[in-house]
Design a protein around this motif. Structure first.
Motif, PDB file in Angstrom:
ATOM      1  N   PRO A 264     -28.470  -9.983  50.379  1.00 44.65           N
ATOM      2  CA  PRO A 264     -29.650 -10.565  49.724  1.00 44.65           C
ATOM      3  C   PRO A 264     -29.709 -12.091  49.802  1.00 44.65           C
ATOM      4  O   PRO A 264     -30.791 -12.672  49.720  1.00 44.65           O
ATOM      5  N   LEU A 265     -28.546 -12.744  49.955  1.00 46.63           N
ATOM      6  CA  LEU A 265     -28.530 -14.209  49.996  1.00 46.63           C
ATOM      7  C   LEU A 265     -28.616 -14.763  51.418  1.00 46.63           C
ATOM      8  O   LEU A 265     -28.558 -15.984  51.604  1.00 46.63           O
ATOM      9  N   LEU A 266     -28.765 -13.884  52.389  1.00 45.22           N
ATOM     10  CA  LEU A 266     -28.793 -14.329  53.780  1.00 45.22           C
ATOM     11  C   LEU A 266     -29.903 -15.359  54.004  1.00 45.22           C
ATOM     12  O   LEU A 266     -31.079 -15.102  53.751  1.00 45.22           O
TER      13      LEU A 266
ATOM     14  N   CYS B  24     -32.114 -20.608  38.416  1.00 49.99           N
ATOM     15  CA  CYS B  24     -30.817 -21.285  38.353  1.00 49.99           C
ATOM     16  C   CYS B  24     -29.816 -20.335  37.714  1.00 49.99           C
ATOM     17  O   CYS B  24     -30.179 -19.479  36.906  1.00 49.99           O
ATOM     18  N   VAL B  25     -28.566 -20.474  38.106  1.00 58.01           N
ATOM     19  CA  VAL B  25     -27.511 -19.644  37.530  1.00 58.01           C
ATOM     20  C   VAL B  25     -26.509 -20.560  36.848  1.00 58.01           C
ATOM     21  O   VAL B  25     -26.088 -21.569  37.408  1.00 58.01           O
ATOM     22  N   CYS B  26     -26.180 -20.212  35.609  1.00 57.06           N
ATOM     23  CA  CYS B  26     -25.310 -21.048  34.775  1.00 57.06           C
ATOM     24  C   CYS B  26     -24.039 -20.286  34.426  1.00 57.06           C
ATOM     25  O   CYS B  26     -24.091 -19.107  34.059  1.00 57.06           O
ATOM     26  N   ILE B  27     -22.913 -20.971  34.511  1.00 55.08           N
ATOM     27  CA  ILE B  27     -21.670 -20.400  33.986  1.00 55.08           C
ATOM     28  C   ILE B  27     -21.595 -20.735  32.501  1.00 55.08           C
ATOM     29  O   ILE B  27     -21.591 -21.903  32.121  1.00 55.08           O
ATOM     30  N   GLY B  28     -21.569 -19.699  31.683  1.00 52.78           N
ATOM     31  CA  GLY B  28     -21.312 -19.898  30.259  1.00 52.78           C
ATOM     32  C   GLY B  28     -22.552 -20.125  29.411  1.00 52.78           C
ATOM     33  O   GLY B  28     -23.575 -20.626  29.875  1.00 52.78           O
ATOM     34  N   THR B  29     -22.427 -19.758  28.150  1.00 53.34           N
ATOM     35  CA  THR B  29     -23.539 -19.888  27.214  1.00 53.34           C
ATOM     36  C   THR B  29     -23.860 -21.349  26.906  1.00 53.34           C
ATOM     37  O   THR B  29     -25.017 -21.692  26.667  1.00 53.34           O
ATOM     38  N   THR B  30     -22.852 -22.209  26.920  1.00 54.14           N
ATOM     39  CA  THR B  30     -23.091 -23.628  26.632  1.00 54.14           C
ATOM     40  C   THR B  30     -23.956 -24.260  27.716  1.00 54.14           C
ATOM     41  O   THR B  30     -24.887 -25.018  27.427  1.00 54.14           O
ATOM     42  N   THR B  31     -23.655 -23.936  28.965  1.00 50.21           N
ATOM     43  CA  THR B  31     -24.454 -24.448  30.082  1.00 50.21           C
ATOM     44  C   THR B  31     -25.862 -23.871  30.025  1.00 50.21           C
ATOM     45  O   THR B  31     -26.853 -24.581  30.245  1.00 50.21           O
TER      46      THR B  31
ATOM     47  N   LEU C 271     -30.161 -17.366  35.075  1.00 49.83           N
ATOM     48  CA  LEU C 271     -29.251 -16.229  35.181  1.00 49.83           C
ATOM     49  C   LEU C 271     -27.893 -16.648  34.625  1.00 49.83           C
ATOM     50  O   LEU C 271     -27.417 -17.749  34.907  1.00 49.83           O
ATOM     51  N   VAL C 272     -27.280 -15.754  33.849  1.00 49.17           N
ATOM     52  CA  VAL C 272     -25.953 -16.031  33.294  1.00 49.17           C
ATOM     53  C   VAL C 272     -25.076 -14.801  33.509  1.00 49.17           C
ATOM     54  O   VAL C 272     -25.370 -13.731  32.973  1.00 49.17           O
ATOM     55  N   PRO C 273     -24.031 -14.908  34.306  1.00 46.74           N
ATOM     56  CA  PRO C 273     -23.148 -13.752  34.505  1.00 46.74           C
ATOM     57  C   PRO C 273     -22.408 -13.405  33.221  1.00 46.74           C
ATOM     58  O   PRO C 273     -22.115 -14.281  32.402  1.00 46.74           O
ATOM     59  N   GLU C 274     -22.111 -12.121  33.051  1.00 46.85           N
ATOM     60  CA  GLU C 274     -21.375 -11.692  31.858  1.00 46.85           C
ATOM     61  C   GLU C 274     -19.971 -12.281  31.843  1.00 46.85           C
ATOM     62  O   GLU C 274     -19.456 -12.667  30.796  1.00 46.85           O
ATOM     63  N   GLU C 275     -19.353 -12.330  33.013  1.00 49.16           N
ATOM     64  CA  GLU C 275     -18.043 -12.962  33.137  1.00 49.16           C
ATOM     65  C   GLU C 275     -18.249 -14.339  33.743  1.00 49.16           C
ATOM     66  O   GLU C 275     -18.898 -14.484  34.778  1.00 49.16           O
ATOM     67  N   PHE C 276     -17.698 -15.354  33.099  1.00 46.64           N
ATOM     68  CA  PHE C 276     -17.997 -16.734  33.474  1.00 46.64           C
ATOM     69  C   PHE C 276     -17.099 -17.201  34.622  1.00 46.64           C
ATOM     70  O   PHE C 276     -16.190 -18.026  34.445  1.00 46.64           O
ATOM     71  N   THR C 277     -17.370 -16.666  35.823  1.00 55.87           N
ATOM     72  CA  THR C 277     -16.616 -17.030  37.016  1.00 55.87           C
ATOM     73  C   THR C 277     -17.586 -17.298  38.158  1.00 55.87           C
ATOM     74  O   THR C 277     -18.731 -16.833  38.136  1.00 55.87           O
ATOM     75  N   ILE C 278     -17.116 -18.022  39.184  1.00 54.26           N
ATOM     76  CA  ILE C 278     -17.990 -18.309  40.320  1.00 54.26           C
ATOM     77  C   ILE C 278     -18.267 -17.045  41.133  1.00 54.26           C
ATOM     78  O   ILE C 278     -19.338 -16.915  41.729  1.00 54.26           O
ATOM     79  N   ASP C 279     -17.335 -16.104  41.155  1.00 53.82           N
ATOM     80  CA  ASP C 279     -17.587 -14.834  41.842  1.00 53.82           C
ATOM     81  C   ASP C 279     -18.789 -14.127  41.223  1.00 53.82           C
ATOM     82  O   ASP C 279     -19.644 -13.585  41.936  1.00 53.82           O
TER      83      ASP C 279
ATOM     84  N   LEU D 176     -26.719 -13.778  41.558  1.00 53.04           N
ATOM     85  CA  LEU D 176     -27.724 -14.289  42.490  1.00 53.04           C
ATOM     86  C   LEU D 176     -28.092 -13.224  43.524  1.00 53.04           C
ATOM     87  O   LEU D 176     -29.270 -13.050  43.863  1.00 53.04           O
ATOM     88  N   GLU D 177     -27.085 -12.519  44.019  1.00 54.11           N
ATOM     89  CA  GLU D 177     -27.351 -11.430  44.966  1.00 54.11           C
ATOM     90  C   GLU D 177     -28.239 -10.373  44.318  1.00 54.11           C
ATOM     91  O   GLU D 177     -29.189  -9.871  44.934  1.00 54.11           O
ATOM     92  N   GLU D 178     -27.927 -10.045  43.088  1.00 56.86           N
ATOM     93  CA  GLU D 178     -28.710  -9.048  42.353  1.00 56.86           C
ATOM     94  C   GLU D 178     -30.150  -9.519  42.174  1.00 56.86           C
ATOM     95  O   GLU D 178     -31.103  -8.756  42.361  1.00 56.86           O
TER      96      GLU D 178
END
Length: 268
Positions: A4-6, A221-228, A241-249, A255-257
């Motif tokens: 999806p990110l291609l 935009c995608v943010c790591i963490g609730t503070t960001t 977008l905020v991932p449930e687990e705050f990692t770059i992976d 983003l792919e999703e």
């Protein structure tokens, strides 16, 4: 296999030293990373820090709330020639996986890590899992670190000393590069890994208000963490977008999703 990110242009705002792992993940996903490091960091030299770290043997735990905190802590340790025996007698707590990885690179393991990678969870879970009566904690912070860990621990009457060991600086040398990168309109998504990256982004684009407002309204935009995330919302970003687990992976995964769902909507 679908990517999806291609071909998607993704802005990476992390510091020059921290950007490569995220760049690698984006490239592996088929994206085109656009690296504009909005922040730099430097050690805070002070007599207070020297005295605190020379008394490291008085603490039972050292808390790290960022990878930068680990780096500048060990810079000081080397400069002050703190003996190995002192470090071996101390336990280390880290806020998340990246911080743990940096700690491991210095040859030490984390004795505590919360299940959710934020300061509030770190303090609350630590208190639940440990007998705190005789604990003395040294909390390693930057000048812009939140006070949530300190507040939570002190509310439990735990002895906490703060060592503000590094300074976050907006990388003004990259302002023109950022303006040029966004002026083309080619950036498909923006990544923010700290409140400071959001603040620097908005400050550097103050002269381009129309474009900045368009990005805030229309771009993801995608943010790591609730503070960001909170800082991004406060400054007017709407598609976050905020991932449930705050990692770059997980940043890459969400983003792919997002772009996968966007593609489905387009086909429909």
């Amino acid at each position: 296999m679908s990517k999806p990110l291609l071909g998607k242009h993704i802005l990476i705002t992390r510091s020059k030293e921290q950007a490569p792992p995220l760049v690698h993940l984006m490239e592996r996903a088929g994206a085109i990373p656009v690296v504009v490091p909005l922040l730099t960091f430097k050690r805070i030299e002070s007599e207070k820090n020297r005295k605190t770290l020379q008394q490291l043997h008085e603490f039972t735990w050292v808390f790290f709330t960022s990878a930068n905190g680990v780096k500048f802590f060990f810079d000081y340790i080397e400069m002050l020639q703190i003996p190995q025996e002192t470090l071996s007698s101390i336990q280390f707590a880290v806020v998340g996986k990246k911080t743990e990885q940096v700690l491991q690179s210095y040859g030490y393991r984390a004795d505590f890590q919360p299940s959710q990678f934020d300061g509030n969870s770190m303090a609350k879970q630590f208190v639940k899992q440990h007998e705190t009566a005789s604990i003395q904690i040294l909390l390693i912070n930057g000048n812009l670190s939140k006070q949530d860990v300190q507040a939570q621990l002190e509310a439990e009457h735990i002895d906490v000393e703060i060592c503000v060991i590094y300074e976050t600086i907006f990388n003004v040398e990259e302002q023109f590069t950022l303006q040029k990168a966004v002026s083309t309109g080619a950036i498909d998504a923006y990544t923010f890994t700290s409140p400071s990256t959001v603040q620097a982004f908005c400050e550097f684009l103050q002269e381009e208000q129309g474009q900045l407002e368009h990005i805030k309204r229309e771009k993801v935009c995608v943010c790591i963490g609730t503070t960001t995330e909170q800082e991004a919302r406060k400054l007017g970003f709407t598609c976050i977008l905020v991932p449930e687990e705050f990692t770059i992976d997980e940043m890459v995964r969400v983003l792919e999703e997002h772009f996968s769902e966007e593609r489905i909507d387009t086909y429909e």
